[in-house]
Write an enzyme that holds these catalytic residues in place. Structure first.
Site, PDB file in Angstrom:
ATOM      1  N   HIS A 105     -11.367  -5.898   8.826  1.00 45.31           N
ATOM      2  CA  HIS A 105     -12.047  -5.675   7.554  1.00 45.31           C
ATOM      3  C   HIS A 105     -13.321  -4.857   7.734  1.00 45.31           C
ATOM      4  CE1 HIS A 105      -9.476  -9.134   6.643  1.00 45.31           C
ATOM      5  NE2 HIS A 105      -9.589  -8.816   5.371  1.00 45.31           N
ATOM      6  N   GLU A 112       0.804  -1.218   0.000  1.00 43.76           N
ATOM      7  CA  GLU A 112       0.000   0.000   0.000  1.00 43.76           C
ATOM      8  C   GLU A 112       0.840   1.272   0.000  1.00 43.76           C
ATOM      9  OE1 GLU A 112      -2.622  -3.295   1.289  1.00 43.76           O
ATOM     10  OE2 GLU A 112      -0.576  -2.665   1.844  1.00 43.76           O
TER      11      GLU A 112
END
Length: 658
Positions: free
Chosen positions: A464, A397
Site C-alpha cells: 500500500h 482492475e
C-alpha cells in the site's frame, strides 16, 4: 446438418452463402501466397466461417463487433475492401495500422470493428465499456465480442463476464470452441462438461449452438440481440466448431488425431450449406461457377493492387508523433478567487468540475459511490451525478481499465480510480498494451485517466506504499503527472481529463489531509509537461517531484545557509527538459531526488539526460538520492530508513564537498 430456413427467401439464403464462400476463397488465396513466400504469417479460420459470418450479419451496422484473428468473415461481412485488408496483412501504408501491427490487430470506427491484441482476453473488457456507453446513452444496441475456448481460462474472461453480469450490460460473449488452444486440447483446459456451463456461475444465460451451421448462428444471435437491446443483459454463447488447420500455418496439426479431421470435414460449414442450397434448387452448377469466377477475379485484382501500394517510409518524427492522439492543450487560467484547500479536496473539486463540464465523463472504481472511495474523494458524487456515471466496480482492475478504453472508443471519457497505486499491477496489461498503444496502432484515442493514490509515509507496508511511477514513465503513449501541491493537483487533473490521451495521475496519500494551499475556485488547467521552479539559488539544484518536493522544502527551511535551485517536475511524461537544463546550468551541481527506489527509478532517466545534454555545465557528477532497493517495510523506523529523505543531508554534503 439440419438447416431451418424459417421465413428466409431464396435471395437471402443465396446472399448468406456468398458471404460464407467469400472468406473461404480469400483464405485459400492466402495459403497460396504463403507458400509462395508473398505473405509471412496466416491464422486460418477454415472450418469456422459460419460463426464469423452468421454473427456479423446478425448485428446492426452501427453495433460494435470485437473479433479475433480467425474471424475473417466478420471483416468481409462488414464489407471492408479486401485491398485494405491485404494491405494490412502486408504492412503497407494503406493498411489500418500503417505497417505497425499485423493480422487483425487493428480497429476501425468506420466499420465498428475493434480488433484484438495478442494477449487474447483484454478485448472482452473493452466490449463491456462499449456496451456501458450505449447503456448510459440509452441506445438500444448490443455489443458482440469473440473469444476462444483457451482464453476462457484467463482472468480477463472472468472479470469481463462478471462486470457485464453485475451491470446488466448488453454484451454477447461468443466463445468459439474449436477444440484446441494452439495444441492444448480442451480436456486439458477446463473440467466442466461444456464451456456454456460457466454462465451459471455468473448468473447469466448460456446458450450452446452448432457453430458450423450458419443459419443456426445467424438466427440465434438475431434473437439474442433483439432481446438484449430491449432488456439489457449479457449472454454467453458457445459455438461448437473445429479448426481445420494449425493455430497458424507454421505450427502444423500433427498433435490432432486424424479421425477428428475426418469427422469435422463432414461438418464443413461451406460445403454443407452449399449442398443444402442445391437441394433447395437455389444453387446450380452454372450459378456456383459464376459466383466463384467473379470472386476469383475480384480477389486477384484486389491482392495485386495491395501489393502495389506503398510501403511505410521510416520517419522518427512521424513515429514519435503518432504515439499520441493529436491534441494541443489550451491552458485555462484561473478566473475566480483562491481559497485555502486541502490537497484531497483540490482533487475532489477537480473531479467534480470535470464531471460538470463533461456530461460524457464516467468515474469508476472500488467503493467510490455511496462510500465515497477509500479516501472519501468522491463523497457525494453518486448523489450529485447519479450511479450511472459514478460506478462502484467489482474488484477487477483489469476489466475496469479495459472498460474505460471501451467507453472512450464509444464516445465517452473515463476516470478509473485505483484504490491504491499498488493494485495497478492487476490492470497492468490493459494500461501498457491497450491504453498506451491504441493510437499508435490504429489511430484511436484512449481518453482515460487512471488515478493512482501513491506513496509511503503512513507505515502501510509493501502493498500500500509503493512508488511505481517508473513502471509507466518508460512506456510510450502514456502521459504521467504527479502534482505536489493542491493548486497543481486540481489544475493538472482537469488538464488530464480534457486530454484525449491516456494519463496516469499520481496523487500522494500522505498529502491528502496534511497539506493545504491556495486553490482557485472554478475551472482552470495547468500545462502538462511544465515544471515549477520553486526556489532559485547558486550552490546546487534539486530536481524532484511528489513528496520529494516537501522533503526538499523542509530541508532547505532547516538549512537557511544554503542557496539552492528547487525544481518540481509536476509531470514525468512529458517532462520539462528546458527548465531542468536552465536550472542545472545556473549551479553546475545537481541532486535528483525521488521517493521511488534507486535502481531504474525515474531519477536515473533525469540524471542520464543531464549527463548527456548538460555535461559541459556540470562541476560535479549528477547525484541521485532515492529510497533503498528493497520492498517498503511497515515499521515506522524501517520505513524512515528506507525513504530517500533519510539520505538527503548525506547526499547534499557529498555534492558540496566534490
Amino acid at each position: 446438418m439440419h438447416f431451418d430456413r424459417k421465413e428466409k427467401d431464396d435471395e437471402t439464403l443465396l446472399s448468406l452463402y456468398k458471404r460464407l464462400l467469400y472468406p473461404r476463397m480469400v483464405e485459400e488465396k492466402m495459403l497460396i501466397l504463403l507458400r509462395q513466400g508473398q505473405i509471412g504469417k496466416w491464422f486460418s479460420g477454415i472450418g469456422q466461417e459460419a460463426i464469423a459470418v452468421g454473427a456479423a450479419l446478425a448485428m446492426n451496422a452501427e453495433e460494435y463487433i470485437l473479433p479475433m484473428h480467425r474471424n475473417l468473415g466478420v471483416f468481409t461481412s462488414r464489407d471492408i475492401p479486401l485491398r485494405n485488408l491485404m494491405a494490412q496483412w502486408q504492412g503497407k501504408m494503406t493498411g489500418f495500422t500503417k505497417g505497425r501491427d499485423r493480422s487483425f490487430h487493428f480497429g476501425t470506427q468506420e466499420f465498428k470493428i475493434i480488433g484484438m491484441i495478442s494477449h487474447l482476453g483484454p478485448q472482452l473488457a473493452l466490449a463491456d465499456g462499449i456496451a456501458l456507453a450505449d447503456l448510459i446513452a440509452e441506445k438500444k444496441q448490443a455489443t458482440l465480442v469473440f473469444t476462444g475456448e483457451g482464453a476462457t481460462s484467463e482472468g480477463d474472461f472472468h472479470e469481463a463476464v462478471n462486470v457485464a453480469s453485475v451491470w446488466n450490460l448488453p454484451v454477447i460473449f461468443l466463445v468459439e470452441n474449436n477444440g484446441y488452444g494452439l495444441s492444448t486440447p480442451i480436456n486439458e483446459q477446463f473440467n466442466c462438461n461444456d464451456l456454456v456451463d460457466k454462465a451459471i456461475g455468473y448468473g447469466i444465460e448460456g446458450i450452446q449452438i452448432d457453430g458450423n451451421n450458419v443459419l443456426e448462428v445467424f438466427d440465434t444471435i438475431t434473437e439474442i440481440t433483439k432481446n438484449i437491446r430491449a432488456n439489457p443483459r449479457p449472454v454467453l454463447l458457445e459455438c461448437l466448431t473445429f479448426r481445420m488447420r494449425g493455430h497458424e500455418e507454421a505450427s502444423g496439426t500433427k498433435y490432432v488425431p486424424p479421425h477428428l479431421f475426418e469427422q469435422w470435414a463432414e461438418k464443413d460449414p461451406v460445403k454443407n450449406f452449399e449442398r443444402y442450397l442445391f437441394e433447395q434448387g437455389i444453387l446450380t452448377d452454372k450459378l456456383l461457377q459464376e459466383i466463384k469466377t467473379g470472386f476469383k477475379t475480384e480477389l486477384d485484382q484486389e491482392v495485386e493492387q495491395a501489393f502495389k501500394d506503398a510501403d511505410p517510409e521510416p520517419s522518427a518524427v512521424t513515429e514519435l508523433t503518432d504515439m499520441y492522439y493529436p491534441y494541443i492543450q489550451q491552458v485555462i487560467p484561473p478566473a475566480e478567487p483562491s481559497v485555502e484547500t486541502r490537497y484531497l479536496d483540490a482533487i475532489s473539486d477537480g473531479l467534480r468540475i470535470g464531471m460538470q463540464q463533461h456530461s460524457n465523463l464516467v468515474i469508476m472504481g472500488q467503493d467510490i459511490a455511496e462510500y465515497g472511495g477509500a479516501f472519501k474523494i468522491t463523497a457525494g458524487f453518486a448523489e450529485e451525478f447519479g450511479k450511472a456515471r459514478v460506478r462502484n466496480t467489482p474488484i477487477c482492475e483489469s476489466a475496469i481499465v479495459g472498460a474505460g478504453l471501451g467507453l472512450s472508443i464509444n464516445g465517452y471519457k473515463a476516470v478509473v480510480e485505483m484504490q491504491f497505486a499498488d493494485f495497478v499491477t492487476c490492470g497492468f496489461n490493459q494500461i501498457i498494451n491497450n491504453l498506451a498503444k491504441t493510437h499508435y496502432r490504429w489511430g484511436e484515442k484512449a481518453d482515460v485517466v487512471v488515478r493512482m493514490p501513491t506513496g509511503a509515509g503512513t507505515g502501510a507496508g509493501p502493498f500500500h506504499s509503493q512508488s511505481n511511477e517508473a513502471w509507466f514513465t518508460k512506456t510510450p503513449g502514456l502521459k504521467i503527472v504527479y502534482p505536489a501541491f493542491p493548486y497543481d493537483a486540481k489544475g493538472l487533473l482537469l488538464a488530464a481529463i480534457e486530454d484525449p490521451n491516456p494519463v496516469i495521475y499520481f496523487e500522494h496519500k500522505l498529502l491528502y489531509r496534511s497539506l493545504c494551499g491556495l486553490v482557485p475556485a472554478g475551472h482552470y488547467t495547468l500545462e502538462i509537461g511544465k515544471a515549477n521552479w520553486l526556489k532559485k539559488g547558486q550552490q546546487f539544484t534539486i530536481i524532484t517531484y511528489g513528496l520529494g518536493v516537501h522533503w526538499s522544502l523542509s530541508y532547505l527551511y532547516d538549512h537557511p545557509e544554503l542557496s539552492v535551485n528547487l525544481v518540481d517536475l509536476c509531470s514525468l511524461q512529458p517532462w520539462d527538459k528546458e527548465t531542468v537544463a536552465t536550472a542545472v546550468k545556473v549551479t553546475g551541481r545537481v541532486i535528483v531526488l525521488h521517493e521511488d527506489t534507486l535502481s531504474s527509478g525515474f531519477g536515473a532517466e533525469i540524471a542520464a539526460w543531464i549527463g548527456e545534454h548538460c555535461f559541459t555545465a556540470l562541476d560535479a557528477p549528477v547525484m541521485r538520492c532515492a529510497s533503498l532497493d528493497t520492498a517498503i517495510p511497515m515499521s515506522k523506523l524501517l520505513e524512515d530508513q528506507f525513504l530517500a529523505k533519510s539520505r538527503l543531508h548525506e547526499t547534499v554534503q557529498k555534492l558540496m564537498a566534490y
